[in-house]
Write a protein that holds these residues in place. Structure first.
Motif, PDB file in Angstrom:
ATOM      1  N   GLY A  14     -15.936 -80.682  44.251  1.00 58.84           N
ATOM      2  CA  GLY A  14     -15.096 -79.604  44.739  1.00 58.84           C
ATOM      3  C   GLY A  14     -13.614 -79.815  44.525  1.00 58.84           C
ATOM      4  N   GLU A  35     -17.551 -75.423  48.370  1.00 64.21           N
ATOM      5  CA  GLU A  35     -18.084 -74.094  48.632  1.00 64.21           C
ATOM      6  C   GLU A  35     -17.678 -73.628  50.019  1.00 64.21           C
ATOM      7  N   TRP A  37     -19.230 -70.912  52.612  1.00 64.39           N
ATOM      8  CA  TRP A  37     -20.427 -70.109  52.813  1.00 64.39           C
ATOM      9  C   TRP A  37     -20.194 -69.009  53.832  1.00 64.39           C
ATOM     10  N   LYS A  89     -20.831 -66.847  48.708  1.00 67.86           N
ATOM     11  CA  LYS A  89     -20.029 -68.071  48.671  1.00 67.86           C
ATOM     12  C   LYS A  89     -18.729 -67.854  47.894  1.00 67.86           C
ATOM     13  N   LEU A  91     -16.896 -70.474  45.450  1.00 68.12           N
ATOM     14  CA  LEU A  91     -17.231 -71.735  44.792  1.00 68.12           C
ATOM     15  C   LEU A  91     -16.002 -72.244  44.056  1.00 68.12           C
ATOM     16  N   GLU A 276     -19.726 -66.260  44.448  1.00 67.33           N
ATOM     17  CA  GLU A 276     -21.125 -66.364  44.046  1.00 67.33           C
ATOM     18  C   GLU A 276     -21.983 -65.745  45.131  1.00 67.33           C
TER      19      GLU A 276
END
Length: 415
Positions: A14, A35, A37, A89, A91, A276
Protein backbone atom coordinates in the motif's frame (compact mmCIF):
# COMPACT_ATOMS: atom_id res chain seq x y z
CA UNK A 1 -29.64 6.73 5.72
CA UNK A 2 -26.34 6.94 7.61
CA UNK A 3 -22.82 8.30 7.36
CA UNK A 4 -20.19 5.54 7.33
CA UNK A 5 -16.42 5.57 7.84
CA UNK A 6 -14.37 3.19 5.72
CA UNK A 7 -12.00 0.62 7.20
CA UNK A 8 -8.31 0.97 6.29
CA UNK A 9 -6.44 -2.23 5.39
CA UNK A 10 -2.67 -2.02 5.91
CA UNK A 11 -0.98 -4.35 3.43
CA UNK A 12 2.71 -4.10 2.55
CA UNK A 13 2.05 -3.04 -1.05
CA UNK A 14 0.00 0.00 0.00
CA UNK A 15 0.71 3.73 -0.09
CA UNK A 16 1.65 5.95 2.85
CA UNK A 17 0.06 9.01 1.21
CA UNK A 18 -2.93 8.31 -1.05
CA UNK A 19 -5.54 7.08 1.44
CA UNK A 20 -4.25 9.24 4.28
CA UNK A 21 -4.60 12.33 2.08
CA UNK A 22 -8.11 11.33 1.02
CA UNK A 23 -9.16 11.00 4.67
CA UNK A 24 -7.49 14.23 5.75
CA UNK A 25 -4.97 12.41 7.95
CA UNK A 26 -1.28 13.08 8.55
CA UNK A 27 1.05 12.19 5.67
CA UNK A 28 2.96 9.93 5.53
CA UNK A 29 0.88 7.38 7.41
CA UNK A 30 2.60 5.18 10.03
CA UNK A 31 2.03 2.07 7.90
CA UNK A 32 1.36 1.41 4.20
CA UNK A 33 -2.39 1.85 3.63
CA UNK A 34 -3.53 -0.35 0.77
CA UNK A 35 -7.33 -0.34 0.78
CA UNK A 36 -10.23 1.62 2.23
CA UNK A 37 -13.30 -0.60 2.54
CA UNK A 38 -16.86 0.70 2.34
CA UNK A 39 -19.13 -2.28 2.83
CA UNK A 40 -20.39 -5.03 5.10
CA UNK A 41 -17.61 -7.58 4.73
CA UNK A 42 -17.23 -9.55 7.96
CA UNK A 43 -13.45 -8.91 7.99
CA UNK A 44 -13.90 -5.14 7.96
CA UNK A 45 -17.41 -3.69 8.00
CA UNK A 46 -17.69 0.07 7.66
CA UNK A 47 -18.31 1.98 10.89
CA UNK A 48 -21.43 4.11 11.37
CA UNK A 49 -20.49 7.63 12.54
CA UNK A 50 -22.37 10.65 13.82
CA UNK A 51 -22.39 14.21 12.53
CA UNK A 52 -19.14 14.84 14.41
CA UNK A 53 -17.45 11.91 12.67
CA UNK A 54 -17.22 9.85 15.86
CA UNK A 55 -18.37 6.18 15.87
CA UNK A 56 -21.85 5.62 17.24
CA UNK A 57 -21.25 2.04 18.35
CA UNK A 58 -22.44 0.12 15.32
CA UNK A 59 -21.15 -1.12 11.98
CA UNK A 60 -22.78 -1.68 8.63
CA UNK A 61 -22.85 -5.47 8.92
CA UNK A 62 -24.78 -5.24 12.19
CA UNK A 63 -27.14 -2.63 10.76
CA UNK A 64 -27.99 -4.94 7.86
CA UNK A 65 -28.37 -8.03 10.04
CA UNK A 66 -30.81 -6.20 12.32
CA UNK A 67 -33.21 -5.51 9.42
CA UNK A 68 -32.21 -7.28 6.22
CA UNK A 69 -35.36 -6.51 4.24
CA UNK A 70 -35.43 -2.86 5.32
CA UNK A 71 -31.75 -2.41 4.53
CA UNK A 72 -31.39 -4.45 1.36
CA UNK A 73 -34.91 -4.82 0.00
CA UNK A 74 -36.76 -8.10 -0.45
CA UNK A 75 -35.40 -8.67 -3.97
CA UNK A 76 -31.75 -8.37 -2.85
CA UNK A 77 -32.36 -10.53 0.24
CA UNK A 78 -33.85 -13.28 -1.92
CA UNK A 79 -31.29 -13.11 -4.70
CA UNK A 80 -28.16 -12.82 -2.54
CA UNK A 81 -29.03 -14.80 0.59
CA UNK A 82 -29.54 -11.75 2.79
CA UNK A 83 -26.07 -10.31 2.12
CA UNK A 84 -24.91 -6.98 0.75
CA UNK A 85 -23.47 -8.57 -2.40
CA UNK A 86 -20.78 -6.00 -3.19
CA UNK A 87 -17.77 -4.42 -1.52
CA UNK A 88 -16.65 -0.92 -2.53
CA UNK A 89 -12.99 0.02 -2.04
CA UNK A 90 -10.41 2.69 -2.64
CA UNK A 91 -7.24 0.85 -3.65
CA UNK A 92 -3.78 2.46 -3.40
CA UNK A 93 -0.98 0.30 -4.85
CA UNK A 94 2.57 1.51 -4.29
CA UNK A 95 3.89 -1.93 -5.28
CA UNK A 96 2.44 -4.75 -7.42
CA UNK A 97 -0.24 -7.04 -6.05
CA UNK A 98 -0.04 -10.80 -6.57
CA UNK A 99 -0.70 -12.44 -9.93
CA UNK A 100 -4.21 -13.81 -9.43
CA UNK A 101 -7.57 -14.90 -10.82
CA UNK A 102 -11.03 -15.54 -9.43
CA UNK A 103 -13.34 -18.52 -10.00
CA UNK A 104 -16.74 -18.54 -11.68
CA UNK A 105 -19.85 -19.00 -9.54
CA UNK A 106 -19.97 -22.70 -10.44
CA UNK A 107 -16.27 -23.22 -9.70
CA UNK A 108 -16.53 -21.35 -6.40
CA UNK A 109 -19.51 -23.38 -5.23
CA UNK A 110 -17.87 -26.68 -6.14
CA UNK A 111 -14.51 -25.71 -4.64
CA UNK A 112 -16.11 -24.49 -1.40
CA UNK A 113 -18.00 -27.76 -0.92
CA UNK A 114 -14.90 -29.81 -1.81
CA UNK A 115 -12.70 -28.07 0.75
CA UNK A 116 -15.45 -28.31 3.37
CA UNK A 117 -15.58 -32.06 2.76
CA UNK A 118 -11.80 -32.20 3.20
CA UNK A 119 -12.18 -30.60 6.62
CA UNK A 120 -10.13 -27.50 5.83
CA UNK A 121 -10.61 -24.72 8.35
CA UNK A 122 -12.03 -21.52 6.89
CA UNK A 123 -8.90 -19.62 7.97
CA UNK A 124 -6.43 -22.32 6.86
CA UNK A 125 -3.51 -20.87 4.89
CA UNK A 126 -3.89 -23.48 2.14
CA UNK A 127 -7.63 -22.93 1.70
CA UNK A 128 -8.58 -21.55 -1.73
CA UNK A 129 -12.35 -21.18 -1.36
CA UNK A 130 -13.48 -19.28 1.74
CA UNK A 131 -17.07 -18.87 0.50
CA UNK A 132 -19.27 -20.26 -2.32
CA UNK A 133 -19.41 -17.05 -4.39
CA UNK A 134 -17.64 -15.75 -7.46
CA UNK A 135 -15.71 -12.47 -7.49
CA UNK A 136 -16.03 -10.36 -10.64
CA UNK A 137 -14.52 -6.92 -10.13
CA UNK A 138 -14.39 -3.49 -11.72
CA UNK A 139 -11.70 -0.85 -11.17
CA UNK A 140 -11.94 2.80 -12.17
CA UNK A 141 -8.69 4.77 -12.08
CA UNK A 142 -8.30 7.82 -9.86
CA UNK A 143 -4.70 8.36 -10.97
CA UNK A 144 -2.77 6.66 -13.74
CA UNK A 145 -3.24 2.99 -12.88
CA UNK A 146 -0.99 0.26 -14.28
CA UNK A 147 -2.31 -3.27 -14.74
CA UNK A 148 -1.46 -6.67 -16.16
CA UNK A 149 -4.70 -8.32 -17.29
CA UNK A 150 -5.66 -11.15 -19.62
CA UNK A 151 -3.50 -13.19 -21.95
CA UNK A 152 -2.13 -11.16 -24.87
CA UNK A 153 -2.63 -12.25 -28.48
CA UNK A 154 -0.07 -15.06 -29.04
CA UNK A 155 1.30 -13.40 -32.17
CA UNK A 156 2.37 -10.35 -30.15
CA UNK A 157 3.88 -12.53 -27.44
CA UNK A 158 5.86 -14.50 -30.05
CA UNK A 159 7.22 -11.22 -31.39
CA UNK A 160 8.21 -10.04 -27.90
CA UNK A 161 10.00 -13.31 -27.08
CA UNK A 162 11.83 -13.25 -30.41
CA UNK A 163 13.06 -9.69 -29.89
CA UNK A 164 14.52 -10.66 -26.51
CA UNK A 165 16.90 -13.03 -28.33
CA UNK A 166 17.42 -15.20 -25.26
CA UNK A 167 18.36 -18.78 -26.12
CA UNK A 168 16.94 -20.01 -22.80
CA UNK A 169 13.49 -18.97 -24.08
CA UNK A 170 13.71 -20.99 -27.32
CA UNK A 171 11.83 -24.08 -26.05
CA UNK A 172 8.92 -21.95 -24.80
CA UNK A 173 8.93 -19.72 -27.87
CA UNK A 174 8.57 -22.90 -29.91
CA UNK A 175 5.54 -23.98 -27.84
CA UNK A 176 3.58 -20.83 -28.49
CA UNK A 177 4.81 -20.21 -32.05
CA UNK A 178 3.85 -23.76 -32.98
CA UNK A 179 0.42 -23.43 -31.38
CA UNK A 180 -0.52 -19.73 -31.31
CA UNK A 181 -3.79 -20.09 -29.43
CA UNK A 182 -5.14 -20.74 -25.94
CA UNK A 183 -3.59 -24.22 -25.93
CA UNK A 184 -0.13 -22.82 -26.62
CA UNK A 185 -0.59 -20.19 -23.91
CA UNK A 186 -1.69 -22.86 -21.43
CA UNK A 187 1.35 -25.01 -22.28
CA UNK A 188 3.86 -22.18 -21.78
CA UNK A 189 2.21 -20.79 -18.65
CA UNK A 190 1.92 -24.24 -17.07
CA UNK A 191 5.55 -25.03 -17.87
CA UNK A 192 6.81 -21.76 -16.40
CA UNK A 193 4.82 -22.09 -13.18
CA UNK A 194 6.15 -25.61 -12.63
CA UNK A 195 9.81 -25.11 -13.60
CA UNK A 196 12.32 -26.53 -11.10
CA UNK A 197 13.94 -23.80 -9.03
CA UNK A 198 17.34 -24.42 -10.55
CA UNK A 199 16.01 -23.88 -14.06
CA UNK A 200 14.15 -20.72 -13.02
CA UNK A 201 17.42 -19.39 -11.60
CA UNK A 202 19.01 -19.82 -15.03
CA UNK A 203 16.16 -18.68 -17.27
CA UNK A 204 14.95 -15.60 -15.39
CA UNK A 205 18.31 -13.74 -15.17
CA UNK A 206 18.91 -14.41 -18.85
CA UNK A 207 15.49 -12.98 -19.73
CA UNK A 208 16.09 -9.90 -17.56
CA UNK A 209 19.46 -9.31 -19.23
CA UNK A 210 17.76 -9.62 -22.60
CA UNK A 211 15.20 -7.01 -21.56
CA UNK A 212 17.95 -4.58 -20.51
CA UNK A 213 19.75 -5.06 -23.82
CA UNK A 214 16.56 -4.59 -25.83
CA UNK A 215 15.72 -1.34 -24.05
CA UNK A 216 19.25 -0.05 -24.49
CA UNK A 217 18.95 -0.74 -28.23
CA UNK A 218 15.95 1.61 -28.39
CA UNK A 219 12.98 -0.78 -28.34
CA UNK A 220 9.72 1.15 -28.76
CA UNK A 221 6.89 -1.39 -29.12
CA UNK A 222 7.25 -3.23 -25.79
CA UNK A 223 8.75 -0.60 -23.50
CA UNK A 224 6.13 -0.87 -20.74
CA UNK A 225 6.17 -4.66 -20.85
CA UNK A 226 9.96 -4.79 -20.51
CA UNK A 227 10.11 -2.22 -17.73
CA UNK A 228 7.44 -4.11 -15.81
CA UNK A 229 9.39 -7.35 -16.31
CA UNK A 230 12.53 -5.73 -14.87
CA UNK A 231 10.66 -4.21 -11.91
CA UNK A 232 9.03 -7.52 -11.05
CA UNK A 233 12.33 -9.35 -11.47
CA UNK A 234 13.97 -7.03 -8.96
CA UNK A 235 11.16 -7.35 -6.43
CA UNK A 236 10.49 -11.08 -6.85
CA UNK A 237 13.74 -12.79 -7.93
CA UNK A 238 13.26 -16.37 -9.12
CA UNK A 239 9.46 -16.09 -8.94
CA UNK A 240 7.81 -17.79 -11.98
CA UNK A 241 5.27 -14.97 -12.01
CA UNK A 242 8.00 -12.74 -13.44
CA UNK A 243 8.17 -14.88 -16.59
CA UNK A 244 4.37 -15.15 -16.66
CA UNK A 245 4.09 -11.38 -16.96
CA UNK A 246 5.48 -11.73 -20.51
CA UNK A 247 2.21 -13.40 -21.55
CA UNK A 248 -0.19 -10.73 -20.32
CA UNK A 249 -1.60 -7.48 -21.62
CA UNK A 250 0.11 -4.49 -20.01
CA UNK A 251 -2.11 -1.41 -19.82
CA UNK A 252 -2.24 1.99 -18.19
CA UNK A 253 -5.65 3.35 -17.23
CA UNK A 254 -6.09 7.11 -17.19
CA UNK A 255 -8.24 8.75 -14.48
CA UNK A 256 -11.89 7.87 -15.07
CA UNK A 257 -11.15 4.83 -17.24
CA UNK A 258 -12.46 1.46 -16.10
CA UNK A 259 -11.43 -2.19 -16.36
CA UNK A 260 -13.77 -5.14 -15.79
CA UNK A 261 -12.25 -8.48 -14.78
CA UNK A 262 -14.53 -11.52 -15.14
CA UNK A 263 -13.93 -15.02 -13.81
CA UNK A 264 -10.74 -16.74 -14.96
CA UNK A 265 -8.92 -13.56 -15.96
CA UNK A 266 -5.29 -13.63 -14.80
CA UNK A 267 -4.29 -10.17 -13.60
CA UNK A 268 -2.09 -8.09 -11.30
CA UNK A 269 -2.53 -4.46 -10.29
CA UNK A 270 0.88 -2.79 -10.49
CA UNK A 271 0.72 0.81 -9.35
CA UNK A 272 -1.69 3.67 -8.81
CA UNK A 273 -4.93 4.59 -7.04
CA UNK A 274 -8.38 3.45 -8.09
CA UNK A 275 -11.91 2.78 -6.94
CA UNK A 276 -12.74 -0.92 -7.00
CA UNK A 277 -16.08 -2.63 -6.63
CA UNK A 278 -16.36 -6.40 -6.48
CA UNK A 279 -18.68 -9.19 -5.53
CA UNK A 280 -18.42 -9.69 -1.78
CA UNK A 281 -16.16 -12.76 -1.85
CA UNK A 282 -12.69 -13.81 -0.63
CA UNK A 283 -11.98 -16.38 -3.33
CA UNK A 284 -8.55 -15.76 -4.88
CA UNK A 285 -6.27 -18.20 -6.73
CA UNK A 286 -2.71 -16.88 -6.89
CA UNK A 287 0.00 -17.70 -9.40
CA UNK A 288 3.02 -15.71 -8.22
CA UNK A 289 4.48 -12.39 -7.07
CA UNK A 290 3.47 -13.17 -3.49
CA UNK A 291 4.48 -15.02 -0.35
CA UNK A 292 0.87 -16.17 0.13
CA UNK A 293 -0.50 -19.61 -0.69
CA UNK A 294 -0.20 -20.69 -4.33
CA UNK A 295 -2.08 -23.71 -5.67
CA UNK A 296 -0.92 -24.13 -9.26
CA UNK A 297 -3.20 -27.08 -10.20
CA UNK A 298 -6.29 -25.27 -8.93
CA UNK A 299 -5.28 -22.02 -10.61
CA UNK A 300 -4.84 -23.85 -13.92
CA UNK A 301 -8.28 -25.39 -13.48
CA UNK A 302 -10.07 -22.06 -13.23
CA UNK A 303 -7.99 -19.92 -15.63
CA UNK A 304 -9.34 -18.79 -18.98
CA UNK A 305 -6.47 -18.91 -21.48
CA UNK A 306 -8.46 -17.38 -24.31
CA UNK A 307 -6.44 -14.42 -25.67
CA UNK A 308 -8.16 -11.14 -24.92
CA UNK A 309 -7.77 -7.69 -26.41
CA UNK A 310 -7.49 -4.79 -23.99
CA UNK A 311 -10.60 -3.20 -25.47
CA UNK A 312 -12.62 -6.27 -24.49
CA UNK A 313 -11.91 -5.57 -20.81
CA UNK A 314 -12.98 -1.92 -20.91
CA UNK A 315 -16.63 -1.50 -19.89
CA UNK A 316 -19.07 0.54 -21.91
CA UNK A 317 -20.06 3.82 -20.28
CA UNK A 318 -23.48 5.46 -20.18
CA UNK A 319 -23.66 9.11 -19.18
CA UNK A 320 -26.84 10.45 -17.60
CA UNK A 321 -26.41 14.09 -16.65
CA UNK A 322 -23.60 14.27 -14.11
CA UNK A 323 -23.51 10.49 -13.64
CA UNK A 324 -21.03 8.33 -15.57
CA UNK A 325 -22.22 4.70 -15.34
CA UNK A 326 -19.82 1.79 -15.98
CA UNK A 327 -21.77 -1.09 -17.52
CA UNK A 328 -20.81 -4.68 -16.68
CA UNK A 329 -22.66 -8.02 -16.62
CA UNK A 330 -22.04 -8.48 -12.88
CA UNK A 331 -25.38 -8.97 -11.06
CA UNK A 332 -23.92 -7.94 -7.69
CA UNK A 333 -23.05 -4.32 -8.42
CA UNK A 334 -23.30 -1.27 -10.60
CA UNK A 335 -20.77 1.54 -10.24
CA UNK A 336 -20.95 5.13 -11.39
CA UNK A 337 -18.94 8.31 -10.97
CA UNK A 338 -20.67 11.59 -10.25
CA UNK A 339 -19.02 15.02 -10.44
CA UNK A 340 -20.92 18.07 -9.17
CA UNK A 341 -20.03 21.75 -9.38
CA UNK A 342 -21.15 23.81 -6.41
CA UNK A 343 -21.31 26.91 -8.64
CA UNK A 344 -23.35 25.16 -11.31
CA UNK A 345 -21.13 26.60 -14.05
CA UNK A 346 -19.44 23.50 -15.52
CA UNK A 347 -21.50 20.66 -14.04
CA UNK A 348 -24.88 20.38 -12.32
CA UNK A 349 -24.76 21.36 -8.65
CA UNK A 350 -27.11 18.54 -7.60
CA UNK A 351 -28.50 15.19 -8.70
CA UNK A 352 -31.61 13.24 -7.68
CA UNK A 353 -31.68 9.51 -7.03
CA UNK A 354 -34.80 7.36 -6.95
CA UNK A 355 -33.22 3.93 -7.45
CA UNK A 356 -34.47 1.48 -4.80
CA UNK A 357 -32.23 -0.99 -3.08
CA UNK A 358 -29.03 -0.53 -1.03
CA UNK A 359 -26.51 2.08 -2.16
CA UNK A 360 -23.17 3.46 -0.99
CA UNK A 361 -22.06 6.94 -2.04
CA UNK A 362 -18.32 7.30 -1.36
CA UNK A 363 -17.06 10.88 -1.50
CA UNK A 364 -13.54 11.22 -2.88
CA UNK A 365 -13.27 14.96 -3.42
CA UNK A 366 -14.96 17.95 -1.81
CA UNK A 367 -18.11 17.64 0.30
CA UNK A 368 -21.64 16.58 -0.59
CA UNK A 369 -24.96 16.99 1.17
CA UNK A 370 -27.47 14.14 0.91
CA UNK A 371 -30.99 15.39 1.53
CA UNK A 372 -33.76 12.78 1.71
CA UNK A 373 -37.19 13.98 0.70
CA UNK A 374 -38.89 15.12 3.88
CA UNK A 375 -35.79 14.52 6.03
CA UNK A 376 -32.76 16.26 7.46
CA UNK A 377 -29.63 16.41 5.28
CA UNK A 378 -26.42 14.48 5.88
CA UNK A 379 -23.09 16.16 5.18
CA UNK A 380 -20.45 13.80 3.78
CA UNK A 381 -16.82 15.00 3.50
CA UNK A 382 -14.14 13.39 1.36
CA UNK A 383 -13.05 10.03 2.75
CA UNK A 384 -16.48 9.07 4.09
CA UNK A 385 -19.63 7.66 2.51
CA UNK A 386 -23.41 7.65 2.77
CA UNK A 387 -25.33 4.42 3.26
CA UNK A 388 -28.81 4.45 1.69
CA UNK A 389 -31.18 1.58 2.37
CA UNK A 390 -34.06 0.20 0.35
CA UNK A 391 -36.53 1.73 2.79
CA UNK A 392 -34.99 5.22 2.70
CA UNK A 393 -36.89 7.91 0.77
CA UNK A 394 -35.62 9.29 -2.52
CA UNK A 395 -32.75 11.71 -2.06
CA UNK A 396 -31.17 14.77 -3.63
CA UNK A 397 -27.38 15.00 -3.51
CA UNK A 398 -25.82 18.43 -3.94
CA UNK A 399 -22.29 19.76 -3.90
CA UNK A 400 -21.46 21.50 -0.62
CA UNK A 401 -18.11 22.66 -2.04
CA UNK A 402 -16.96 24.21 -5.30
CA UNK A 403 -16.31 20.72 -6.70
CA UNK A 404 -17.43 17.35 -5.39
CA UNK A 405 -16.79 13.86 -6.75
CA UNK A 406 -18.34 10.68 -5.43
CA UNK A 407 -18.76 7.10 -6.57
CA UNK A 408 -22.13 5.38 -6.34
CA UNK A 409 -22.35 1.61 -5.88
CA UNK A 410 -25.68 -0.18 -5.88
CA UNK A 411 -27.32 -3.55 -6.51
CA UNK A 412 -28.99 -3.50 -9.94
CA UNK A 413 -31.75 -5.99 -9.06
CA UNK A 414 -34.51 -3.67 -10.25
CA UNK A 415 -33.11 -3.04 -13.72
Amino acid sequence: MKVIEGVVRTYAWGSRTAIASLRGKAVPSPHPEAELWFGAHSAGPACVVGADGEPVGSDLLTVIENDRVGALGAATVEKFSGRLPFLLKVLAAEEPLSLQAHPSAEQAGEGFERENAQGLAFDARDRNYRDPWHKPELVVALTEFDVLAGFRAPSATVELLRRLQVSELDPYLGMIAGQPDSHGLRAVFTTWLTLPEGLIQRVTPAVLSGAVRLLEEGETDFVDELRTLLELGEMYPNDPGVLASLLLNRMRLQPGEGLYLPAGNLHAYLNGTAVEVMANSDNVLRGGLTSKHIDVPELLRILDFTPVDISDLVPAVRTVGAERIYLTPAPEFRLSRVELDGTGLTQPSSISFDMPGPQILAVLSGTVEVRPIGGAPLTIPAGRAAWLTDSDPDAVVRAASSRAVFFRALVPVHE
